[in-house]
Scaffold this active site. Sequence first.
Site, PDB file in Angstrom:
ATOM      1  N   LEU A   9       0.843  -1.198   0.000  1.00 40.73           N
ATOM      2  CA  LEU A   9       0.000   0.000   0.000  1.00 40.73           C
ATOM      3  C   LEU A   9       0.881   1.252   0.000  1.00 40.73           C
ATOM      4  CD1 LEU A   9      -2.766  -1.002   2.576  1.00 40.73           C
ATOM      5  CD2 LEU A   9      -2.608  -1.502   0.124  1.00 40.73           C
ATOM      6  N   ARG A  16       2.599  14.389   6.649  1.00 40.92           N
ATOM      7  CA  ARG A  16       3.491  14.805   7.735  1.00 40.92           C
ATOM      8  C   ARG A  16       4.971  14.838   7.361  1.00 40.92           C
ATOM      9  NH1 ARG A  16       1.721  10.937  12.357  1.00 40.92           N
ATOM     10  NH2 ARG A  16       0.857   9.758  10.619  1.00 40.92           N
ATOM     11  N   LYS A  23       6.064  10.486  -0.149  1.00 39.01           N
ATOM     12  CA  LYS A  23       6.739   9.898   1.014  1.00 39.01           C
ATOM     13  C   LYS A  23       7.528   8.641   0.661  1.00 39.01           C
ATOM     14  CE  LYS A  23       4.390   7.683   4.406  1.00 39.01           C
ATOM     15  NZ  LYS A  23       3.620   7.590   5.663  1.00 39.01           N
ATOM     16  N   GLY A 141      -3.002   0.931  15.463  1.00 39.58           N
ATOM     17  CA  GLY A 141      -4.230   0.295  15.926  1.00 39.58           C
ATOM     18  C   GLY A 141      -3.919  -0.685  17.058  1.00 39.58           C
TER      19      GLY A 141
END
Length: 459
Positions: A9, A16, A23, A141
């Site tokens: 992914l 950020r 990124k 998570g």
Amino acid sequence: MDEVVGVVLAAGKGTRMKSKRPKVLHPLLGRPMAAYALRAVEQATGRRPVVVVGHQAEVVQAGLGPERADYVLQEPPLGTGHAVQQTRTLLQGRARVILVTNGDMPLLRAETLRALLDAHRQHAGPITLLTVVADDPRGFGRIVRDAQGHVQAIVEEAHATPEQKAIRELNVGVYAFDADWLWPALDALPLSPKGEYYLTDTVALAVAQGRTVHAVTLADPTEAIGVNTRVHLAEAAAVLQQRIVRRWMLAGVTFVDPRRVYVEDTVTLGQDTVVWPDTYLLGETHIGPESEIGPNTYIRDSRVGARCRVFASVLEQAVVEDQVDIGPYGHLRKGAHLAQGVHMGNFGEVKNSYLGPGVKMGHFSYIGDATIEAGVNIGAGTITCNYDGERKHPTYIGAGAFIGSDTMLVAPVRIGRGARTGAGAVVTRDVPDYTLAVGVPARAIRRLPRPESSAEEAS
Ligand code: UD1
Ligand code: MG
């Protein structure tokens, strides 16, 4: 049908990082960050991965290499579950197991992915996921287990209760899914309060169906370092650097101080080579065996042979054969090629030039656009005046010639085999073989004796 296909992914924005660059393309020890994830997946599955791209999709694809993976576009990015859903057209019927990982987790090892896949094969559950136990949750998570220790759900930090927030077992974001189970499950994902489809919600879905979700816990928590900011990027680089240096030490390379070097992942080093502190080895740099590099040395995209010594010098796009010594304060620029046994002492600069076997260039010289044959001695302060303000011109120096100190070689110019120039000569015209030229501008003043045998000549 393939056994396993890996999905990486990489569609997220990476806000950020505060960067114009996507990124996943931020460089990390010589490769774009996501290249590490791609490699680990490739090694664990034995085939090239599928990468989900979205934000600056074309830039990411070009940066990672169009041939390195199959690319699937997610537009707009509606969450990790939605991201995996986009691969369905490509993958349904093509793989039994879908391995999902993240483009911004460069430290995850292929062995860890293999262990996850092994665990998945051993269990009947539709999901096996990777977890990490850590004191700092870093926004991951939380893994919710029941009293028997069975995984029940993953709760995102934004939606967690205070008790759930205190859970130290975290979701790494790496999963093995049974493909037949996954595709319909993705269609059944609820919309999160944030308006996204979370891949993590597949866990509660499986549990609700009475299926078991298995977890494999990372032995080395540093593998789970995900990069969201440049601070994380530096943390990842530090861990990766340690791994790279350790790999070379175990392969027979000495690092005098392993903490004080910068060695990119792309670099190779030969056995019994010694690397001194404050040495930077970058890009396609390959160092042969038994060489000594540094201290205070920067080498980029260069090849250095065996038994060389490079001390306090800078090498860029250069080729150095065996038994060459350079420095201190040498600078090899693009196209410098030093043949076997060249000695290049302090304050020398060589650009786009060939220095033949045994050439000696001890002090304060600039050699540009030159071909210098074997055994030539280049006196202190010799300069090839290769640039006339408009164009570059070549210099040729025949074998065994002796260039006197402070000679200016005004190119284009040719110095004959066995010729000599006097100290301070400004050579504007070709000097014939075995001839001494002196003065400003240099004039040929004497023929020199030719050696009787060519063996003598080479010495
Ligand atoms: C995700 C997990 C979280 C886990 C963490 C580990 C979810 C909902 N949460 O959270 O449980 O602890 O990863 O790093 O999955 N991406 C897309 N398309 C999207 C959204 C994300 O491709 O629409 C990609 C991102 O580029 C990134 C990865 O998915 O590579 C993870 O996304 P991110 O937004 O970082 O999820 P987290 O909030 O970190
Ligand atoms: Mg993340």
